[in-house]
Design a protein around this motif. Structure first.
Motif, PDB file in Angstrom:
ATOM      1  N   GLN A  75      -8.198 -18.115  41.278  1.00  0.00           N
ATOM      2  CA  GLN A  75      -8.407 -17.119  40.407  1.00  0.00           C
ATOM      3  C   GLN A  75      -9.886 -16.640  40.019  1.00  0.00           C
ATOM      4  N   GLY A  76     -10.621 -17.540  39.930  1.00  0.00           N
ATOM      5  CA  GLY A  76     -12.213 -17.203  39.685  1.00  0.00           C
ATOM      6  C   GLY A  76     -12.459 -16.345  40.805  1.00  0.00           C
ATOM      7  N   PHE A  77     -12.251 -16.487  41.910  1.00  0.00           N
ATOM      8  CA  PHE A  77     -12.594 -15.741  43.293  1.00  0.00           C
ATOM      9  C   PHE A  77     -12.153 -14.548  43.160  1.00  0.00           C
ATOM     10  N   LEU A  78     -10.830 -14.248  42.717  1.00  0.00           N
ATOM     11  CA  LEU A  78     -10.037 -13.118  42.838  1.00  0.00           C
ATOM     12  C   LEU A  78     -10.779 -12.031  41.583  1.00  0.00           C
ATOM     13  N   SER A  79     -11.200 -12.709  40.358  1.00  0.00           N
ATOM     14  CA  SER A  79     -11.585 -12.327  39.289  1.00  0.00           C
ATOM     15  C   SER A  79     -13.161 -11.683  39.773  1.00  0.00           C
ATOM     16  N   SER A  80     -13.997 -12.445  40.547  1.00  0.00           N
ATOM     17  CA  SER A  80     -15.189 -12.102  40.976  1.00  0.00           C
ATOM     18  C   SER A  80     -15.028 -10.876  42.087  1.00  0.00           C
ATOM     19  N   LEU A  81     -14.067 -10.759  42.745  1.00  0.00           N
ATOM     20  CA  LEU A  81     -13.709  -9.621  43.680  1.00  0.00           C
ATOM     21  C   LEU A  81     -13.515  -8.477  42.710  1.00  0.00           C
ATOM     22  N   GLU A  82     -12.710  -8.854  41.834  1.00  0.00           N
ATOM     23  CA  GLU A  82     -12.385  -7.417  41.026  1.00  0.00           C
ATOM     24  C   GLU A  82     -13.701  -7.100  40.327  1.00  0.00           C
ATOM     25  N   ASP A  83     -14.723  -7.772  40.158  1.00  0.00           N
ATOM     26  CA  ASP A  83     -15.731  -7.511  39.265  1.00  0.00           C
ATOM     27  C   ASP A  83     -16.869  -6.738  40.328  1.00  0.00           C
ATOM     28  N   ILE A  84     -16.659  -6.718  41.515  1.00  0.00           N
ATOM     29  CA  ILE A  84     -17.547  -6.234  42.334  1.00  0.00           C
ATOM     30  C   ILE A  84     -17.920  -4.664  41.941  1.00  0.00           C
ATOM     31  N   PRO A  85     -17.256  -3.928  41.390  1.00  0.00           N
ATOM     32  CA  PRO A  85     -17.874  -2.620  41.094  1.00  0.00           C
ATOM     33  C   PRO A  85     -18.899  -2.710  39.913  1.00  0.00           C
ATOM     34  N   ASN A  86     -18.614  -3.596  39.083  1.00  0.00           N
ATOM     35  CA  ASN A  86     -19.620  -3.573  37.780  1.00  0.00           C
ATOM     36  C   ASN A  86     -20.557  -4.125  38.471  1.00  0.00           C
TER      37      ASN A  86
ATOM     38  N   GLN B 176     -24.573  -2.456  38.472  1.00  0.00           N
ATOM     39  CA  GLN B 176     -25.584  -3.291  37.741  1.00  0.00           C
ATOM     40  C   GLN B 176     -26.659  -3.337  38.794  1.00  0.00           C
ATOM     41  N   CYS B 177     -26.729  -3.530  40.043  1.00  0.00           N
ATOM     42  CA  CYS B 177     -27.494  -3.419  41.139  1.00  0.00           C
ATOM     43  C   CYS B 177     -28.044  -2.169  41.253  1.00  0.00           C
ATOM     44  N   LEU B 178     -27.504  -1.107  41.230  1.00  0.00           N
ATOM     45  CA  LEU B 178     -27.748   0.262  41.247  1.00  0.00           C
ATOM     46  C   LEU B 178     -28.715   0.646  40.225  1.00  0.00           C
TER      47      LEU B 178
END
Length: 198
Positions: free
Chosen positions: A149-160, A164-166
């Motif tokens: 679940q933590g891995f999936l949530s980190s994938l869902e957080d990729i746009p954020n 942030q990187c931009l």
């Protein structure tokens, strides 16, 4: 006293919120600090080039080239990292992984069976052992589920993360382009606020 702690908690939450907003600024400043020597070197090369007849500084061009080189370096690094990971996954194909897991389960089952037999010889109730093993298996299952679940949530957080990187890159460009003027401005502000200490 309760009101004081409520106000203190609100103040801490406000400071935490402000620091969260300023995080890209801090990282942008850090990235600009790391890229500053490269930018200065590229600017020096462009300014001393034979085609520079008007004595231009070429600061903007140097910043653009630096950011492009930085992005290319990041892409190459991520490509190598991803290709290495995918090649390792391909090596460990599904069949060999299944065989490996079955061997581990068989070994654990044999170990538990032998321990249970020895405990039965010692008149120790094996139900307690089975309960302990079941609890351990439940814990492992829960841990694996939480990890997934933590891995999936980190994938869902990729746009954020990408946004942030931009923002970090944008602030880094700003600092690289106008860092000297920013430092001069804040130097004047500090001089006005603290004339005796500066």
């Amino acid at each position: 006293s309760d009101r004081f702690f409520v106000l203190l908690g609100s103040l801490v939450n406000f400071i935490t919120y402000i620091l969260g907003l300023l995080t890209p600024v801090f990282w942008g400043f850090f990235l600009a600090y790391l890229l500053l020597p490269l930018t200065d070197k590229i600017q020096e090369i462009l300014a001393n080039a034979s085609w520079n007849k008007k004595d231009k500084t070429y600061r903007s061009a140097a910043v653009v080239i630096t950011i492009i080189l930085f992005c290319v370096g990041i892409v190459i690094f991520l490509s190598v990292l991803i290709s290495t990971f995918t090649s390792q996954v391909q090596i460990a194909d599904m069949e060999s992984t299944t065989v490996f897991l079955r061997q581990i389960i068989d070994n654990l089952t044999g170990f538990i069976t032998s321990i249970t037999k020895e405990l039965n010889k010692l008149n120790i109730n094996s139900i307690q052992i089975e309960d302990a093993v079941q609890n351990a298996m439940n814990w492992l299952t829960s841990w694996g589920t939480n990890l997934g679940q933590g891995f999936l949530s980190s994938l869902e957080d990729i746009p954020n993360v990408l946004s942030q990187c931009l923002l970090i890159v944008i602030f880094a460009i700003w600092f690289l382009l106008d860092g000297a003027n920013i430092a001069l401005y804040w130097g004047k502000v500090m001089y006005v606020l603290f004339p005796d200490t500066i």
